[in-house]
Design a protein around this motif. Structure first.
Motif, PDB file in Angstrom:
ATOM      1  N   LYS A   3       7.321  -9.613   7.586  1.00 32.51           N
ATOM      2  CA  LYS A   3       7.396  -8.499   6.630  1.00 32.51           C
ATOM      3  C   LYS A   3       6.295  -8.580   5.582  1.00 32.51           C
ATOM      4  CE  LYS A   3      11.073  -6.875   8.577  1.00 32.51           C
ATOM      5  NZ  LYS A   3      10.967  -5.808   9.519  1.00 32.51           N
ATOM      6  N   VAL A   4       5.859  -9.779   5.234  1.00 34.38           N
ATOM      7  CA  VAL A   4       4.793  -9.949   4.247  1.00 34.38           C
ATOM      8  C   VAL A   4       3.475  -9.398   4.814  1.00 34.38           C
ATOM      9  CG1 VAL A   4       3.443 -11.625   2.922  1.00 34.38           C
ATOM     10  CG2 VAL A   4       5.915 -11.907   3.148  1.00 34.38           C
ATOM     11  N   LEU A   5       3.177  -9.738   6.058  1.00 35.76           N
ATOM     12  CA  LEU A   5       1.972  -9.233   6.710  1.00 35.76           C
ATOM     13  C   LEU A   5       2.013  -7.713   6.805  1.00 35.76           C
ATOM     14  CD1 LEU A   5      -0.658  -9.541   8.310  1.00 35.76           C
ATOM     15  CD2 LEU A   5       0.740  -9.984  10.345  1.00 35.76           C
ATOM     16  N   ARG A   6       3.143  -7.182   7.202  1.00 33.19           N
ATOM     17  CA  ARG A   6       3.296  -5.726   7.330  1.00 33.19           C
ATOM     18  C   ARG A   6       3.081  -5.036   5.980  1.00 33.19           C
ATOM     19  NH1 ARG A   6       7.853  -4.137  11.569  1.00 33.19           N
ATOM     20  NH2 ARG A   6       6.993  -2.179  12.210  1.00 33.19           N
ATOM     21  N   LYS A   7       3.646  -5.620   4.929  1.00 31.63           N
ATOM     22  CA  LYS A   7       3.495  -5.058   3.582  1.00 31.63           C
ATOM     23  C   LYS A   7       2.032  -5.103   3.145  1.00 31.63           C
ATOM     24  CE  LYS A   7       5.279  -5.337  -1.089  1.00 31.63           C
ATOM     25  NZ  LYS A   7       6.144  -6.028  -2.025  1.00 31.63           N
ATOM     26  N   ARG A   8       1.335  -6.200   3.458  1.00 30.58           N
ATOM     27  CA  ARG A   8      -0.080  -6.333   3.099  1.00 30.58           C
ATOM     28  C   ARG A   8      -0.915  -5.254   3.798  1.00 30.58           C
ATOM     29  NH1 ARG A   8      -2.206 -11.490   5.096  1.00 30.58           N
ATOM     30  NH2 ARG A   8      -0.187 -12.175   4.352  1.00 30.58           N
ATOM     31  N   ILE A   9      -0.623  -4.992   5.060  1.00 30.51           N
ATOM     32  CA  ILE A   9      -1.338  -3.950   5.799  1.00 30.51           C
ATOM     33  C   ILE A   9      -1.077  -2.588   5.168  1.00 30.51           C
ATOM     34  CG2 ILE A   9      -1.482  -2.722   8.001  1.00 30.51           C
ATOM     35  CD1 ILE A   9      -0.890  -5.478   9.349  1.00 30.51           C
ATOM     36  N   LEU A  10       0.168  -2.326   4.814  1.00 24.13           N
ATOM     37  CA  LEU A  10       0.520  -1.047   4.166  1.00 24.13           C
ATOM     38  C   LEU A  10      -0.204  -0.892   2.841  1.00 24.13           C
ATOM     39  CD1 LEU A  10       4.339  -0.682   4.833  1.00 24.13           C
ATOM     40  CD2 LEU A  10       2.577   1.007   5.345  1.00 24.13           C
ATOM     41  N   GLU A  11      -0.261  -1.954   2.060  1.00 24.87           N
ATOM     42  CA  GLU A  11      -0.939  -1.901   0.767  1.00 24.87           C
ATOM     43  C   GLU A  11      -2.424  -1.613   0.949  1.00 24.87           C
ATOM     44  OE1 GLU A  11       0.130  -5.636  -1.001  1.00 24.87           O
ATOM     45  OE2 GLU A  11       2.066  -4.879  -1.680  1.00 24.87           O
ATOM     46  N   GLU A  12      -3.053  -2.211   1.955  1.00 27.83           N
ATOM     47  CA  GLU A  12      -4.464  -1.957   2.232  1.00 27.83           C
ATOM     48  C   GLU A  12      -4.677  -0.496   2.623  1.00 27.83           C
ATOM     49  OE1 GLU A  12      -7.505  -3.631   2.197  1.00 27.83           O
ATOM     50  OE2 GLU A  12      -6.326  -4.959   0.910  1.00 27.83           O
ATOM     51  N   PHE A  13      -3.765   0.052   3.404  1.00 28.55           N
ATOM     52  CA  PHE A  13      -3.873   1.433   3.847  1.00 28.55           C
ATOM     53  C   PHE A  13      -3.726   2.398   2.677  1.00 28.55           C
ATOM     54  CE2 PHE A  13      -1.725   5.355   5.046  1.00 28.55           C
ATOM     55  CZ  PHE A  13      -2.695   5.900   5.861  1.00 28.55           C
ATOM     56  N   ASP A  14      -2.811   2.083   1.756  1.00 27.23           N
ATOM     57  CA  ASP A  14      -2.517   2.990   0.644  1.00 27.23           C
ATOM     58  C   ASP A  14      -3.580   2.991  -0.453  1.00 27.23           C
ATOM     59  OD1 ASP A  14      -0.220   4.011   1.770  1.00 27.23           O
ATOM     60  OD2 ASP A  14       1.090   2.510   0.855  1.00 27.23           O
ATOM     61  N   LYS A  15      -4.573   2.109  -0.341  1.00 29.02           N
ATOM     62  CA  LYS A  15      -5.636   2.066  -1.362  1.00 29.02           C
ATOM     63  C   LYS A  15      -6.483   3.308  -1.336  1.00 29.02           C
ATOM     64  CE  LYS A  15      -6.283  -2.833  -2.039  1.00 29.02           C
ATOM     65  NZ  LYS A  15      -7.173  -3.965  -1.890  1.00 29.02           N
TER      66      LYS A  15
END
Length: 84
Positions: free
Chosen positions: A72-84
């Motif tokens: 879930k941490v990796l998934r959240k990091r990917i989402l955060e990168e996308f939302d930038k």
């Protein structure tokens, strides 16, 4: 043949879902997901690709897909990168 692990994010209003999978053709797979012919958990929603990573073997792609589904941490990091 190359394999890709991808992460989709729902663009259906009011829905905050993601889906991870693997394929040899991510664009073709996205069309299936968006036409309700993809995985059961993706039916009824519209999706966009927010991440993809290339692998040379199916086993490497499947291993990373499993990791991205469970981490879930990796998934959240990917989402955060996308939302930038």
């Amino acid at each position: 043949m190359s394999y890709f692990v991808y992460l989709l994010k729902s663009i259906t209003p009011g829905i905050n879902k993601t889906y991870a999978g693997y394929s040899t053709n991510v664009q073709k797979r996205l069309i299936k997901h968006n036409s309700n012919a993809g995985a059961k958990s993706t039916r009824g929603y519209k999706w966009k690709i927010i991440y993809q990573k290339k692998f040379e073997t199916k086993s490497a792609a499947m291993s990373y897909e499993h990791k991205i589904k469970k981490d879930k941490v990796l998934r959240k990091r990917i989402l955060e990168e996308f939302d930038k």
